[in-house]
Design a protein around this motif. Sequence first.
Motif, PDB file in Angstrom:
ATOM      1  N   GLN B 100       0.857  -1.177   0.000  1.00 31.41           N
ATOM      2  CA  GLN B 100       0.000   0.000   0.000  1.00 31.41           C
ATOM      3  C   GLN B 100       0.899   1.235   0.000  1.00 31.41           C
ATOM      4  O   GLN B 100       1.282   1.695  -1.046  1.00 31.41           O
ATOM      5  N   CYS B 101       1.316   1.725   1.159  1.00 30.85           N
ATOM      6  CA  CYS B 101       2.210   2.884   1.101  1.00 30.85           C
ATOM      7  C   CYS B 101       3.617   2.471   0.696  1.00 30.85           C
ATOM      8  O   CYS B 101       4.375   3.261   0.163  1.00 30.85           O
ATOM      9  N   GLY B 102       3.967   1.212   0.961  1.00 31.16           N
ATOM     10  CA  GLY B 102       5.240   0.697   0.487  1.00 31.16           C
ATOM     11  C   GLY B 102       6.398   0.769   1.456  1.00 31.16           C
ATOM     12  O   GLY B 102       7.455   0.187   1.206  1.00 31.16           O
ATOM     13  N   TYR B 103       6.195   1.469   2.567  1.00 32.07           N
ATOM     14  CA  TYR B 103       7.342   1.679   3.457  1.00 32.07           C
ATOM     15  C   TYR B 103       7.848   0.370   4.077  1.00 32.07           C
ATOM     16  O   TYR B 103       9.037   0.174   4.245  1.00 32.07           O
ATOM     17  N   CYS B 104       6.923  -0.531   4.389  1.00 35.15           N
ATOM     18  CA  CYS B 104       7.340  -1.778   5.024  1.00 35.15           C
ATOM     19  C   CYS B 104       7.734  -2.838   4.007  1.00 35.15           C
ATOM     20  O   CYS B 104       8.253  -3.892   4.366  1.00 35.15           O
ATOM     21  N   THR B 105       7.455  -2.565   2.709  1.00 36.03           N
ATOM     22  CA  THR B 105       7.515  -3.621   1.703  1.00 36.03           C
ATOM     23  C   THR B 105       8.911  -4.226   1.536  1.00 36.03           C
ATOM     24  O   THR B 105       9.057  -5.452   1.446  1.00 36.03           O
ATOM     25  N   SER B 106       9.933  -3.376   1.504  1.00 40.74           N
ATOM     26  CA  SER B 106      11.292  -3.924   1.335  1.00 40.74           C
ATOM     27  C   SER B 106      11.590  -4.921   2.441  1.00 40.74           C
ATOM     28  O   SER B 106      12.079  -6.026   2.190  1.00 40.74           O
ATOM     29  N   GLY B 107      11.274  -4.530   3.656  1.00 41.06           N
ATOM     30  CA  GLY B 107      11.546  -5.401   4.803  1.00 41.06           C
ATOM     31  C   GLY B 107      10.725  -6.674   4.733  1.00 41.06           C
ATOM     32  O   GLY B 107      11.227  -7.765   5.007  1.00 41.06           O
ATOM     33  N   MET B 108       9.466  -6.528   4.368  1.00 42.54           N
ATOM     34  CA  MET B 108       8.589  -7.700   4.232  1.00 42.54           C
ATOM     35  C   MET B 108       9.186  -8.691   3.237  1.00 42.54           C
ATOM     36  O   MET B 108       9.235  -9.897   3.476  1.00 42.54           O
ATOM     37  N   ILE B 109       9.609  -8.157   2.094  1.00 43.93           N
ATOM     38  CA  ILE B 109      10.129  -9.037   1.040  1.00 43.93           C
ATOM     39  C   ILE B 109      11.433  -9.701   1.483  1.00 43.93           C
ATOM     40  O   ILE B 109      11.651 -10.883   1.232  1.00 43.93           O
ATOM     41  N   MET B 110      12.273  -8.965   2.200  1.00 40.89           N
ATOM     42  CA  MET B 110      13.531  -9.572   2.665  1.00 40.89           C
ATOM     43  C   MET B 110      13.254 -10.678   3.681  1.00 40.89           C
ATOM     44  O   MET B 110      13.874 -11.741   3.646  1.00 40.89           O
ATOM     45  N   SER B 111      12.303 -10.436   4.591  1.00 42.82           N
ATOM     46  CA  SER B 111      11.957 -11.478   5.570  1.00 42.82           C
ATOM     47  C   SER B 111      11.387 -12.704   4.865  1.00 42.82           C
ATOM     48  O   SER B 111      11.735 -13.844   5.180  1.00 42.82           O
ATOM     49  N   ALA B 112      10.505 -12.451   3.896  1.00 43.02           N
ATOM     50  CA  ALA B 112       9.891 -13.562   3.173  1.00 43.02           C
ATOM     51  C   ALA B 112      10.921 -14.319   2.342  1.00 43.02           C
ATOM     52  O   ALA B 112      10.888 -15.545   2.245  1.00 43.02           O
ATOM     53  N   LYS B 113      11.858 -13.582   1.767  1.00 37.10           N
ATOM     54  CA  LYS B 113      12.890 -14.226   0.945  1.00 37.10           C
ATOM     55  C   LYS B 113      13.762 -15.140   1.795  1.00 37.10           C
ATOM     56  O   LYS B 113      14.075 -16.269   1.413  1.00 37.10           O
ATOM     57  N   ALA B 114      14.121 -14.641   2.984  1.00 38.05           N
ATOM     58  CA  ALA B 114      14.935 -15.467   3.879  1.00 38.05           C
ATOM     59  C   ALA B 114      14.177 -16.750   4.239  1.00 38.05           C
ATOM     60  O   ALA B 114      14.763 -17.836   4.316  1.00 38.05           O
ATOM     61  N   LEU B 115      12.872 -16.625   4.428  1.00 36.34           N
ATOM     62  CA  LEU B 115      12.062 -17.814   4.741  1.00 36.34           C
ATOM     63  C   LEU B 115      12.061 -18.783   3.569  1.00 36.34           C
ATOM     64  O   LEU B 115      12.342 -19.980   3.749  1.00 36.34           O
ATOM     65  N   LEU B 116      11.757 -18.286   2.362  1.00 36.96           N
ATOM     66  CA  LEU B 116      11.622 -19.181   1.204  1.00 36.96           C
ATOM     67  C   LEU B 116      12.945 -19.856   0.846  1.00 36.96           C
ATOM     68  O   LEU B 116      12.951 -20.954   0.308  1.00 36.96           O
ATOM     69  N   GLU B 117      14.043 -19.201   1.166  1.00 39.77           N
ATOM     70  CA  GLU B 117      15.337 -19.836   0.900  1.00 39.77           C
ATOM     71  C   GLU B 117      15.570 -21.025   1.831  1.00 39.77           C
ATOM     72  O   GLU B 117      16.268 -21.965   1.494  1.00 39.77           O
ATOM     73  N   LYS B 118      14.965 -20.962   3.036  1.00 34.28           N
ATOM     74  CA  LYS B 118      15.139 -22.054   3.994  1.00 34.28           C
ATOM     75  C   LYS B 118      14.043 -23.092   3.833  1.00 34.28           C
ATOM     76  O   LYS B 118      14.243 -24.265   4.104  1.00 34.28           O
ATOM     77  N   LYS B 119      12.848 -22.641   3.453  1.00 39.05           N
ATOM     78  CA  LYS B 119      11.697 -23.533   3.386  1.00 39.05           C
ATOM     79  C   LYS B 119      10.870 -23.170   2.165  1.00 39.05           C
ATOM     80  O   LYS B 119      10.118 -22.199   2.189  1.00 39.05           O
ATOM     81  N   ALA B 120      11.024 -23.951   1.093  1.00 41.36           N
ATOM     82  CA  ALA B 120      10.391 -23.606  -0.177  1.00 41.36           C
ATOM     83  C   ALA B 120       8.871 -23.725  -0.111  1.00 41.36           C
ATOM     84  O   ALA B 120       8.161 -23.035  -0.829  1.00 41.36           O
ATOM     85  N   VAL B 121       8.369 -24.646   0.744  1.00 43.76           N
ATOM     86  CA  VAL B 121       6.913 -24.803   0.870  1.00 43.76           C
ATOM     87  C   VAL B 121       6.507 -24.450   2.302  1.00 43.76           C
ATOM     88  O   VAL B 121       6.350 -25.317   3.154  1.00 43.76           O
ATOM     89  N   PRO B 122       6.348 -23.159   2.593  1.00 42.94           N
ATOM     90  CA  PRO B 122       6.053 -22.757   3.978  1.00 42.94           C
ATOM     91  C   PRO B 122       4.558 -22.878   4.293  1.00 42.94           C
ATOM     92  O   PRO B 122       3.724 -22.770   3.386  1.00 42.94           O
ATOM     93  N   THR B 123       4.240 -23.106   5.548  1.00 39.40           N
ATOM     94  CA  THR B 123       2.851 -23.054   5.990  1.00 39.40           C
ATOM     95  C   THR B 123       2.489 -21.587   6.220  1.00 39.40           C
ATOM     96  O   THR B 123       3.377 -20.718   6.256  1.00 39.40           O
ATOM     97  N   GLU B 124       1.196 -21.324   6.390  1.00 39.95           N
ATOM     98  CA  GLU B 124       0.796 -19.950   6.661  1.00 39.95           C
ATOM     99  C   GLU B 124       1.438 -19.475   7.966  1.00 39.95           C
ATOM    100  O   GLU B 124       1.847 -18.324   8.098  1.00 39.95           O
TER     101      GLU B 124
END
Lengths: 324, 157
Positions: B100-124
């Motif tokens: 939406q405003c985008g301010y948190c987005t970079s951080g969100m994507i970095m956190s999510a990327k770190a997760l997907l690199e460790k766990k390709a099929v994550p649960t909610e």
Amino acid sequence: MSNYEYHKPQTVKEAIGLMESLENAKYIAGGTDVIVLVKQEKLAPANLVSLRNISELVYIDTKDGLKLGAGVTHSAIANNEFIRKRYSALADAAGAVGSKQIRNVATMGGNICNAAPSADTACPLLVLDAKIVIDGKAGKREVPIDDFFLGPNKVALNAGELVTGFVLPDLGSNTGSAYIKHARRQAMDLPIIGIAARAAIKIDGNEAVCRDSFVAGNDISQTIKRLEDERLVFEDVRIAMGVVAPRPVRAKKAEEAIKGKIISEKLLKEIGEIAASESQPRDSIRGEAWYRREMVKVLTGRAILRSIGRIVGPEQMTNPNRLW
Amino acid sequence: MKKEITFTLNNEKVVVEVDPGWTLLYLLREVFELTGTKEGCGVGECGACTVIVDGDAVSSCLYPVLEAEGKNVITIEGVAASDGTLHPLQQAFIDNNGVQCGYCTSGMIMSAKALLEKKAVPTEEDIRTSIAGNICRCTGYVQIVESVQQAAERMKK
């Protein structure tokens, strides 16, 4: 941007030496407390001595109990299968600290040395009978965790000393433990209160046979109801409470009162009352004293139940090979 | 006293002079001018400054700059492919209105990327845990979680 020199020793010896020779120096590990304090100008060290590059501080040794290096991160503990099964309370607490970003760098040693009354890992270490390993220019020593906390942010460390690790005894396969963090939200919050419990149970007549009734129900309190008139007793129990006193404390009267008794819901309620009478909470922004005391009553029983669940529940069993 | 450090920044080796009192965030934004990484609270509470260091999401606002020596640092600027193709996470955030405003987005994507690199099929729950330290004040997090779920599915293929 701050004005400090930053030192990166490679060994404990080197770190202790730096601490001795430098003016106005402070150890820093994960930095999630120290950097915040510096930014808030509550701390103005001229030198920071980083413990992050000391490989001898990073180990998880599961032979004969559990030995942990002070530099082990909360993430490493929360994700360790052995600790989750055998020292569950510690894994519960480590996984409940801050956020992923914090847990990935924040260390066990840092959480304990910062000694906030709310330090999540303190209560588990209290119920798990941990000893703190300390090193300094006067040499190595070990201190039981109960003697380590002196007050808010005050610990039994002499100038220049640092915590290098933790030693936890082997607690046997009839032991389970749990930590419950009671907070408004699950992440990035300090607990309103935190309760850790460790319970060892035994059956009168030491025949260890598999009992289906133990694992049939999902809800451990249902199991307890079925077992109330049987001879399932508490062998040993530890209870520790956070944020109800200037430092994390054991509920020793409650522990004493529960020993050797047959497990029942009524007993757990009584134990909660005793634990609450041992707490000395105060009003703060996160919760009022009366509320904290009420929650001690509720969560003490719950933490003990969860501990028992880890001995007898198939999902999170401490030792899957040992069913009665 | 300035010190020289060497590390890998978005897959490129960099050598840079730093002041020991800096945080990694300061170096990224003020020296490298990589302003995609945001400063929110500055004390590790909000997650806007999240970057990935050696595979782990960390708050760069609390990261002493000298600890970056020898590390592999990825910021939001290093997430897209070198030809400009967006990372599946970035595309999914656009497609699912995860921004939406985008301010948190970079951080969100970095956190999510770190997760997907460790766990390709994550649960909610995995996803929610991984972004629990990233505060968004615009949305209810639902579209953000959906964005990460869709990115994970697209990345499987």
